[in-house]
Structure formats: C-alpha cells, structure tokens
Write an enzyme that holds these catalytic residues in place. Structure first.
Site, PDB file in Angstrom:
ATOM      1  N   HIS A 263      17.162 -21.657  12.520  1.00  0.00           N
ATOM      2  CA  HIS A 263      16.565 -21.680  11.119  1.00  0.00           C
ATOM      3  C   HIS A 263      16.336 -20.339  10.838  1.00  0.00           C
ATOM      4  CE1 HIS A 263      13.688 -22.385   7.970  1.00  0.00           C
ATOM      5  NE2 HIS A 263      14.001 -23.459   8.004  1.00  0.00           N
ATOM      6  N   ASP A 316      16.440 -31.363  10.198  1.00  0.00           N
ATOM      7  CA  ASP A 316      17.502 -32.120  10.014  1.00  0.00           C
ATOM      8  C   ASP A 316      18.037 -32.993  10.995  1.00  0.00           C
ATOM      9  OD1 ASP A 316      17.988 -31.871   7.181  1.00  0.00           O
ATOM     10  OD2 ASP A 316      18.779 -29.827   7.690  1.00  0.00           O
TER      11      ASP A 316
HETATM   12  N1  COA Z   1      24.098 -23.407  16.992  1.00  0.00           N
HETATM   13  C1  COA Z   1      24.391 -22.390  17.911  1.00  0.00           C
HETATM   14  N2  COA Z   1      24.079 -21.169  17.727  1.00  0.00           N
HETATM   15  C2  COA Z   1      23.517 -20.763  16.535  1.00  0.00           C
HETATM   16  C3  COA Z   1      23.025 -21.751  15.781  1.00  0.00           C
HETATM   17  C4  COA Z   1      23.274 -23.250  16.236  1.00  0.00           C
HETATM   18  N3  COA Z   1      22.923 -24.069  15.283  1.00  0.00           N
HETATM   19  N4  COA Z   1      22.179 -21.339  14.653  1.00  0.00           N
HETATM   20  C5  COA Z   1      22.288 -20.007  15.005  1.00  0.00           C
HETATM   21  N5  COA Z   1      22.964 -19.693  16.238  1.00  0.00           N
HETATM   22  C6  COA Z   1      23.302 -18.445  16.558  1.00  0.00           C
HETATM   23  C7  COA Z   1      24.267 -17.730  15.929  1.00  0.00           C
HETATM   24  O1  COA Z   1      25.575 -18.091  16.276  1.00  0.00           O
HETATM   25  C8  COA Z   1      24.080 -16.497  16.075  1.00  0.00           C
HETATM   26  O2  COA Z   1      24.326 -15.775  17.369  1.00  0.00           O
HETATM   27  P1  COA Z   1      25.121 -14.375  17.311  1.00  0.00           P
HETATM   28  O3  COA Z   1      24.005 -13.576  17.093  1.00  0.00           O
HETATM   29  O4  COA Z   1      25.525 -14.289  19.009  1.00  0.00           O
HETATM   30  O5  COA Z   1      26.271 -14.184  16.501  1.00  0.00           O
HETATM   31  C9  COA Z   1      22.460 -16.261  15.887  1.00  0.00           C
HETATM   32  O6  COA Z   1      22.093 -17.661  16.352  1.00  0.00           O
HETATM   33  C10 COA Z   1      21.845 -15.908  14.615  1.00  0.00           C
HETATM   34  O7  COA Z   1      22.449 -16.778  13.674  1.00  0.00           O
HETATM   35  P2  COA Z   1      22.566 -16.427  12.324  1.00  0.00           P
HETATM   36  O8  COA Z   1      23.654 -17.457  11.398  1.00  0.00           O
HETATM   37  O9  COA Z   1      22.591 -15.085  11.900  1.00  0.00           O
HETATM   38  O10 COA Z   1      21.146 -17.086  11.827  1.00  0.00           O
HETATM   39  P3  COA Z   1      20.731 -17.502  10.492  1.00  0.00           P
HETATM   40  O11 COA Z   1      19.250 -17.377  10.210  1.00  0.00           O
HETATM   41  O12 COA Z   1      21.516 -16.882   9.285  1.00  0.00           O
HETATM   42  O13 COA Z   1      21.110 -18.724  10.183  1.00  0.00           O
HETATM   43  C11 COA Z   1      21.223 -21.211   9.897  1.00  0.00           C
HETATM   44  C12 COA Z   1      20.477 -19.929  10.036  1.00  0.00           C
HETATM   45  C13 COA Z   1      20.268 -22.346   9.680  1.00  0.00           C
HETATM   46  C14 COA Z   1      22.328 -20.967   9.169  1.00  0.00           C
HETATM   47  C15 COA Z   1      21.913 -21.613  11.527  1.00  0.00           C
HETATM   48  O14 COA Z   1      20.782 -21.597  12.421  1.00  0.00           O
HETATM   49  C16 COA Z   1      22.869 -22.721  11.540  1.00  0.00           C
HETATM   50  O15 COA Z   1      23.962 -22.471  10.923  1.00  0.00           O
HETATM   51  N6  COA Z   1      22.228 -23.799  11.970  1.00  0.00           N
HETATM   52  C17 COA Z   1      23.016 -25.110  12.059  1.00  0.00           C
HETATM   53  C18 COA Z   1      22.990 -25.901  10.523  1.00  0.00           C
HETATM   54  C19 COA Z   1      21.753 -26.280  10.367  1.00  0.00           C
HETATM   55  O16 COA Z   1      21.118 -27.259  11.258  1.00  0.00           O
HETATM   56  N7  COA Z   1      21.083 -26.110   9.176  1.00  0.00           N
HETATM   57  C20 COA Z   1      19.842 -26.732   8.751  1.00  0.00           C
HETATM   58  C21 COA Z   1      18.782 -25.570   8.486  1.00  0.00           C
HETATM   59  S1  COA Z   1      17.377 -26.402   8.157  1.00  0.00           S
END
Ligand code: COA
Length: 379
Positions: A263, A316
């Site tokens: 998140h 979710d």
């Molecule tokens: N599975 C595996 N790794 C994850 C992850 C997941 N669900 N969510 C984040 N990470 C990792 C990323 O690969 C990244 O790793 P790195 O630093 O080695 O590149 C790190 O955590 C940070 O990710 P980032 O995308 O920069 O964080 P964010 O704050 O922008 O992302 C989300 C938030 C929600 C977009 C992300 O966690 C995600 O894609 N989750 C899956 C989709 C989801 O469940 N969405 C519903 C949200 S309520």
C-alpha cells in the site's frame, strides 16, 4: 530549466491540502473516519450510518438516520434512458458500464450540472448517486445474462437491497451483514488515486457527476480497486493450498507482485483487512467451502518475510474471496468497491468545494529546446 527543482514522482508523501474526513495512519495502521476508529464502525455501525457520518460530519440521531435512509431508498430507481445506455454497453467491463451510466445520469439528474455547485446541492447529488449506483451494477449484471432487472425493494436496507437486485432473492442476515460491513470498510480513504481524481475535477469546478465519473475511471486499475478481482483470479490459479508457496516464490522470483499486498500509505497492517479476514473464514466454513480462505492464508504466510519491508495484506486481499463466496462474478468486484466509495468521493468533493482551489502541479521539462521547425515537405 533549473536542475535543483525537486521532482516528487507519484506525489509520494506530498500533502496538498488539509482534511477532516479521514486519517489514514500508515505508520500505526490506523484508519479514522471523522474521528471514529474504523474498528468501532466495522463492528457496530451500518453502511447507511457510516455514509451519513462521512457526508454530514457527525453520527446521525435516530430521526436523522431515518430521513437519510428514506432519501436513499427514494433515489434508487434509475431512468429508462440510463437503462437503455446500460443495454447498449452491456458487453463492456462492469466498471466501464458503471462509469458510462453515471456519466449518462448527469443528463437526467434534476441538477447535475454546474448550476448548483453549493456544498449542500453537491452532497444531495452524491446521495442520489450513492443510491443509484447499486441499481446500475445490479441491472447490468442481470441484463448481460439475459435476465430482467429486479427493481429495488424499499423494505430492504442499502446492502441487502443490492444483493437482492443482483439475485432476485432476499439475502440472509449474514450475507447482507457482510456486504454492509464491506461498504463501511470501503467508504473513505483519504487522498487515494480515485479521490484525488475526484478532487482534481472538483477543483476545476466541474460538478459531482463529472468528479465521480473521474473517480470511477481511476479506481478501475489493478494498482487501486482492481486488486480484489486479481486476488481471486490468483486464488483460482493457485487451485489448492499446497501450491500457494511455490506460486508466491515464482511470481516474486520473476519480478512480479502479489495482488492484495502493499500500500502506498500503510506500512503496517491495513486495519480494514482483519475484519474481512475473519468474515472470509466464517463464510467459507458456513458455506462448506473453506478452500479459498486456506489458499489465501497460505499466500499470506508465504508473504510474511515482506512485512519487514512494510508490505502487508491490504483490504482487497480478503474482499475478493468474500464476494466469490457470495456467488458474485470476479468482474464486478471493483464495482462493489466503487459502490462503497461513492460517499467518500462525495465528501472529498464537498470538502474541496468548501475551500476550493485549482489543483495544478508542474512537470519538470526534460525534453529538447530550440529545435528548428522544418516544414513538412522538407522532412
Ligand atoms: N508484491 C510484491 N512486491 C511488492 C508489492 C506486492 N504486492 N507491492 C510493493 N512491492 C515492492 C515493489 O516491488 C517495490 O520493490 P523495490 O523497491 O525492490 O522495487 C517496493 O515494494 C515498493 O513498491 P512501489 O510500487 O514503489 O510502492 P507503491 O507505494 O508505489 O505501491 C501499490 C503501492 C499498492 C501500487 C503496490 O503495493 C502494489 O502494486 N500492490 C499490488 C496491487 C494491490 O494490491 N493494490 C491494492 C492497493 S489497496
């Protein structure tokens, strides 16, 4: 272009305004709606009461709640023109249908346009949309199966009526209670991408229908609302609990993400997740179908090491399996999230309008300058 300009990609960690709507405490894993802890609301409140709390800023008295409930019930019907629009686009994804139908409702609402941009008038539009949106989702669900729509039943509350319109059968108290809690948990969540989109639209003085259409468009993506659908697809793909660990390591090993984890704000457990986890387990046992809970629990166990990196289960993760156990198809999961969130978007819009400012950040230009224009016949 000054090199020292600081670019904050994704506006990560940027505060762009103040709010009294909700507090998403990412460090402690707390969620507060208008001062009330989500745990108290999830255990004790109803969708209608929580929607009132969010939209009006305080818990209702009995009389206020009755009046609000009456208003919601009185607004559930959608006009024939909008039903025709749903029929026209019935083969689209349910989120596209919801977005299109809400956009179409702007043409039939008594004051959808900018003629009434007052906070009170905008809230009324948001209340109407809160009541109409479940009808859109349910009508579409039936129309695309070749079934007749089931008209709203004013003897039923908001959540129970939604399930009734989907299936034509009155849900049990347990089923409607589950949907009700799901709506409470999804009702508001600060400046997430969809609420931000709604605020950007409201910031230009676009009306509530425009703002909520923007929000629905933004919620659709799998990084936001679309995750519940992806989680259930994942559980189906895993198939049995013994395969969960390998699935997780394969996905992570190939640089993928596990849906329903992580998140932007929560670096501790998403406080909404535990309520859905407990309900998913109970519902699975009641239905004699504990498989999905077990598969997802094994996925969560395999993701344990990621907690150290601030990656926890989010709301979710469990929501999808609950909808599945309720017999709902995966492609309407994100629409159900939208139904719960319309009161929150409405509140974000009215808060924006009550102290409005155009939201207009900058992009740091990194392209070329002084390129000579060459007429087309010389290129
Ligand atoms: N599975 C595996 N790794 C994850 C992850 C997941 N669900 N969510 C984040 N990470 C990792 C990323 O690969 C990244 O790793 P790195 O630093 O080695 O590149 C790190 O955590 C940070 O990710 P980032 O995308 O920069 O964080 P964010 O704050 O922008 O992302 C989300 C938030 C929600 C977009 C992300 O966690 C995600 O894609 N989750 C899956 C989709 C989801 O469940 N969405 C519903 C949200 S309520």
């Amino acid at each position: 272009m000054a090199d020292e300009v600081e670019v904050i990609r994704g506006l990560r960690g940027v505060y762009f305004d103040t709010t009294s709507a909700s507090f998403v405490d990412g460090e402690q894993g707390r969620l507060i709606y208008r001062g009330y802890n989500i745990h108290d609301l999830a255990e004790n409140s109803s969708a209608e009461e929580t929607f009132y709390l969010l939209m009006y800023g305080q818990l209702p008295t009995t009389a206020q709640l009755e009046e609000f409930d009456k208003k919601l019930k009185g607004s559930r019907e959608i006009p024939e023109e909008v039903i025709s629009v749903i029929r026209l686009v019935q083969n689209a994804h349910p989120m596209d249908v919801l977005r299109t139908a809400i956009s179409a409702l702007a043409g039939t609402d008594p004051s959808s346009d900018i003629s009434d941009m007052s906070v009170e008038g905008s809230r009324e539009k948001g209340i109407r949309l809160t009541a109409q949106a479940p009808t859109i989702v349910a009508y579409h669900h039936r129309i695309r199966q070749g079934l007749d729509p089931v008209v709203p039943n004013s003897n039923l509350g908001h959540a129970a009526n939604f399930l009734y319109m989907l299936t034509g059968t009155e849900p049990t108290a347990n089923e409607s209670g589950l949907m009700d809690t799901d709506f409470v948990l999804h009702a508001e969540h600060g400046a997430n991408a969809s609420a931000f989109a709604a605020r950007v639209a409201a910031g230009t003085q676009a009306d509530v229908h425009a703002a909520i259409t923007s929000a629905i468009a933004t919620l659709k993506g799998p990084s936001h609302g679309g995750a519940a659908e992806e989680v259930m697809k994942m559980a189906i793909e895993i198939g049995e609990e013994s395969a969960a660990e390998k699935y997780v390591s394969d996905v992570l090993g190939s640089g993928g993400r596990i849906m329903g984890f992580g998140h932007r704000v929560y670096k501790a457990e998403d406080p909404r997740a535990r309520h859905l986890r407990a309900r998913c387990q109970k519902l699975g046992e009641e239905r004699g179908d504990p498989k999905w809970f077990r598969i997802l629990s094994r996925v969560a166990e395999a993701m344990e090491p990621y907690k150290a990196r601030g990656i926890h289960v989010n709301v979710d993760f469990w929501a999808g399996s609950i909808y599945h156990l309720l017999g709902l198809p995966e492609d309407i999961f994100v629409s159900i999230f939208a139904l719960g969130r319309i009161p929150g978007w409405t509140l974000q819009v009215t808060e924006q309008l009550s102290n409005n400012i155009l939201i207009r950040p900058l992009l740091k230009y990194e392209g070329p300058e002084d390129v000579e224009y060459v007429p087309i016949h010389q290129r």
